[in-house]
Scaffold this active site. Structure first.
Site, PDB file in Angstrom:
ATOM      1  N   SER A 143       0.932  -1.326  -0.074  1.00  0.00           N
ATOM      2  CA  SER A 143      -0.120   0.039   0.071  1.00  0.00           C
ATOM      3  C   SER A 143       1.007   1.330  -0.153  1.00  0.00           C
ATOM      4  O   SER A 143       2.126   1.173   0.337  1.00  0.00           O
ATOM      5  CB  SER A 143      -0.703  -0.085   1.430  1.00  0.00           C
ATOM      6  OG  SER A 143      -1.345   1.335   1.581  1.00  0.00           O
ATOM      7  N   TYR A 156      -1.996  -1.246  10.695  1.00  0.00           N
ATOM      8  CA  TYR A 156      -2.215  -1.581   9.203  1.00  0.00           C
ATOM      9  C   TYR A 156      -0.905  -0.982   8.657  1.00  0.00           C
ATOM     10  O   TYR A 156      -0.125  -1.887   7.904  1.00  0.00           O
ATOM     11  CB  TYR A 156      -3.273  -0.915   8.668  1.00  0.00           C
ATOM     12  CG  TYR A 156      -3.457  -0.896   7.281  1.00  0.00           C
ATOM     13  CD1 TYR A 156      -3.965  -2.144   6.618  1.00  0.00           C
ATOM     14  CD2 TYR A 156      -3.173  -0.153   6.367  1.00  0.00           C
ATOM     15  CE1 TYR A 156      -4.289  -2.321   5.411  1.00  0.00           C
ATOM     16  CE2 TYR A 156      -3.341  -0.067   4.910  1.00  0.00           C
ATOM     17  CZ  TYR A 156      -3.838  -1.269   4.510  1.00  0.00           C
ATOM     18  OH  TYR A 156      -4.068  -1.611   3.175  1.00  0.00           O
ATOM     19  N   LYS A 160       2.191  -3.150   6.423  1.00  0.00           N
ATOM     20  CA  LYS A 160       2.483  -2.885   4.921  1.00  0.00           C
ATOM     21  C   LYS A 160       4.152  -2.524   4.824  1.00  0.00           C
ATOM     22  O   LYS A 160       4.693  -2.799   3.888  1.00  0.00           O
ATOM     23  CB  LYS A 160       1.678  -1.697   4.504  1.00  0.00           C
ATOM     24  CG  LYS A 160       0.179  -2.258   4.314  1.00  0.00           C
ATOM     25  CD  LYS A 160      -0.219  -3.541   3.610  1.00  0.00           C
ATOM     26  CE  LYS A 160      -1.590  -3.658   3.243  1.00  0.00           C
ATOM     27  NZ  LYS A 160      -1.748  -4.926   2.667  1.00  0.00           N
TER      28      LYS A 160
HETATM   29  N1  NAD Z   1      -8.647  -0.519  -1.007  1.00  0.00           N
HETATM   30  C1  NAD Z   1      -7.609   0.392  -0.655  1.00  0.00           C
HETATM   31  O1  NAD Z   1      -7.688   1.593  -0.507  1.00  0.00           O
HETATM   32  C2  NAD Z   1      -6.251  -0.150  -0.459  1.00  0.00           C
HETATM   33  C3  NAD Z   1      -5.206   0.799  -0.676  1.00  0.00           C
HETATM   34  C4  NAD Z   1      -4.018   0.119  -0.609  1.00  0.00           C
HETATM   35  C5  NAD Z   1      -3.642  -1.261  -0.388  1.00  0.00           C
HETATM   36  N2  NAD Z   1      -4.880  -2.136  -0.282  1.00  0.00           N
HETATM   37  C6  NAD Z   1      -4.737  -3.547  -0.128  1.00  0.00           C
HETATM   38  O2  NAD Z   1      -5.295  -4.211  -1.147  1.00  0.00           O
HETATM   39  C7  NAD Z   1      -5.538  -5.746  -0.740  1.00  0.00           C
HETATM   40  C8  NAD Z   1      -7.096  -5.828  -1.148  1.00  0.00           C
HETATM   41  O3  NAD Z   1      -7.823  -5.090  -0.547  1.00  0.00           O
HETATM   42  P1  NAD Z   1      -9.114  -4.463  -1.048  1.00  0.00           P
HETATM   43  O4  NAD Z   1      -8.935  -3.008  -0.971  1.00  0.00           O
HETATM   44  O5  NAD Z   1      -9.544  -5.070  -2.409  1.00  0.00           O
HETATM   45  O6  NAD Z   1     -10.210  -4.943   0.063  1.00  0.00           O
HETATM   46  P2  NAD Z   1     -11.548  -5.973  -0.131  1.00  0.00           P
HETATM   47  O7  NAD Z   1     -11.994  -6.077   1.042  1.00  0.00           O
HETATM   48  O8  NAD Z   1     -12.467  -5.472  -1.199  1.00  0.00           O
HETATM   49  O9  NAD Z   1     -10.887  -7.333  -0.586  1.00  0.00           O
HETATM   50  C9  NAD Z   1     -10.126  -8.147   0.112  1.00  0.00           C
HETATM   51  C10 NAD Z   1     -10.317  -9.690  -0.039  1.00  0.00           C
HETATM   52  O10 NAD Z   1      -9.564 -10.213   0.763  1.00  0.00           O
HETATM   53  C11 NAD Z   1     -10.141 -11.230   1.640  1.00  0.00           C
HETATM   54  N3  NAD Z   1      -9.716 -11.862   2.846  1.00  0.00           N
HETATM   55  C12 NAD Z   1      -9.710 -11.272   3.826  1.00  0.00           C
HETATM   56  N4  NAD Z   1      -9.139 -12.269   4.752  1.00  0.00           N
HETATM   57  C13 NAD Z   1      -8.677 -13.208   4.352  1.00  0.00           C
HETATM   58  C14 NAD Z   1      -7.762 -14.321   4.565  1.00  0.00           C
HETATM   59  N5  NAD Z   1      -7.568 -14.586   5.882  1.00  0.00           N
HETATM   60  N6  NAD Z   1      -7.367 -15.334   3.457  1.00  0.00           N
HETATM   61  C15 NAD Z   1      -7.910 -14.791   2.145  1.00  0.00           C
HETATM   62  N7  NAD Z   1      -8.499 -14.017   2.031  1.00  0.00           N
HETATM   63  C16 NAD Z   1      -8.878 -13.149   2.762  1.00  0.00           C
HETATM   64  C17 NAD Z   1     -11.627 -10.635   1.744  1.00  0.00           C
HETATM   65  O11 NAD Z   1     -12.508 -11.827   1.824  1.00  0.00           O
HETATM   66  C18 NAD Z   1     -11.825  -9.999   0.378  1.00  0.00           C
HETATM   67  O12 NAD Z   1     -12.402 -10.674  -0.457  1.00  0.00           O
HETATM   68  C19 NAD Z   1      -5.362  -5.641   0.664  1.00  0.00           C
HETATM   69  O13 NAD Z   1      -4.067  -6.069   0.777  1.00  0.00           O
HETATM   70  C20 NAD Z   1      -5.342  -4.085   1.126  1.00  0.00           C
HETATM   71  O14 NAD Z   1      -4.416  -4.001   2.219  1.00  0.00           O
HETATM   72  C21 NAD Z   1      -6.151  -1.498  -0.402  1.00  0.00           C
END
Ligand code: NAD
Length: 282
Positions: A143, A156, A160
């Site tokens: 992230s 968090y 990261k």
């Molecule tokens: N959305 C943002 O603004 C953002 C920004 C930077 C980084 N991220 C990162 O992107 C990645 C994806 O997140 P997202 O934003 O798409 O969120 P999201 O909640 O839409 O998707 C995350 C997915 O991970 C799954 N998950 C949770 N725990 C799990 C586990 N123990 N095993 C397997 N799957 C699991 C959830 O069921 C979900 O489908 C994450 O690593 C998050 O930290 C997101």
């Protein structure tokens, strides 16, 4: 790795958000796609959606915090498609609140998914990919939180930072060994996903009782509002595929976060105390 057609991609956290967009993008590139997630119903419909678009897809319910489940994911991939070329260690969850009040269960949950999930992914898939001797690429989702530090989100951010460091190490090691497998770290800004509802998948054993830490509600509300106007996850999937093709390691946000990151690096370079410089769009 330039040619993706016919190759095999594994994506964790593929039932929603960035992972789902990655799975769809890989499918559109003609790859066979293995979708892994802990949320079973959403996972099944994600895989069915890809199949309806003519993509060869396999859904493997997986909790990435459990080493043996990630190993089973790799075996299921080899059994179904006899190959592993692209691996996205992407599953992640969020919780906010002041660091010294954040319950140990918040630390455990975030470290389990965000960090151990990536560790298990690297430890499981890298040797298998190297053994097979084919071109490949590993993408770990960190992230922009990996390149700076902000108050009330420390649990968090810490996970990261660790993912960024592990990914840089992986890159160095693969490069020094002349491997055909590349590595990238994905550092998105705020993306329109369901990360604000991460709690939906929190294991019962890691739900904390008692009062939420100070600033928890404020941070969760800010994330909730932020994702509504966040960047569409499809844009992130495009960035990832471009980075795989160009063998580019850092997949960074190119917006206000860039300045925040530069201020932090300047703090370190000048040995001055940390500047509070949250991302602000011009
Ligand atoms: N959305 C943002 O603004 C953002 C920004 C930077 C980084 N991220 C990162 O992107 C990645 C994806 O997140 P997202 O934003 O798409 O969120 P999201 O909640 O839409 O998707 C995350 C997915 O991970 C799954 N998950 C949770 N725990 C799990 C586990 N123990 N095993 C397997 N799957 C699991 C959830 O069921 C979900 O489908 C994450 O690593 C998050 O930290 C997101």
């Amino acid at each position: 790795m330039k040619d993706l057609r016919g190759k095999v991609a594994v994506v964790t956290g593929a039932a929603s958000g960035i992972g789902l967009a990655l799975a769809r993008k890989f499918g559109a590139e003609g790859m066979r796609v293995v979708l892994a997630d802990v949320e079973k119903d959403a996972l099944q419909s994600a895989a069915q959606g890809l199949e309806a678009d003519g993509v060869e897809a396999l859904a493997v319910p997986t909790d990435v915090s459990q080493a043996e489940q990630v190993e089973a994911l790799a075996q299921a991939t080899l059994k179904a498609f006899d190959g592993i070329h692209v691996v996205c260690n992407n599953a992640g969850v969020f919780a906010g609140g002041v660091s010294w009040e954040a319950p140990l269960k918040d630390y455990e949950w975030l470290i389990n998914v965000n960090l151990w999930g990536v560790i298990h992914g690297i430890r499981t898939f890298t040797p298998l990919m190297l053994e097979r001797g084919e071109e490949g690429h590993i993408i770990n989702t960190a992230s922009m939180a990996a390149v700076t530090s902000m108050p009330f989100t420390g649990v968090y951010y810490m996970t990261k930072h660790a993912v960024l460091s592990m990914s840089e190490t992986l890159y160095h090691e693969l490069t020094l060994m002349g491997a055909k497998v590349g590595a990238s770290v994905l550092c998105p800004e705020l993306i329109a996903t369901q990360i604000d509802q991460s709690d939906r998948n929190r294991p019962d054993a890691l739900r904390s009782e008692g009062e939420a830490p100070t600033q928890h509600e404020v941070v969760m509300q800010a994330i909730h509002e932020g994702v509504k106007t966040g960047v569409p996850p499809e844009q992130i999937a495009d960035r990832v595929v471009a980075a795989i093709r160009e063998n580019r390691f850092y997949i960074l946000a190119d917006d206000a976060w860039r300045k925040t990151c530069e201020v932090r690096l300047e703090d370190i370079r000048l040995r001055r105390n940390p500047t509070f410089a949250p991302p602000v769009n011009d």
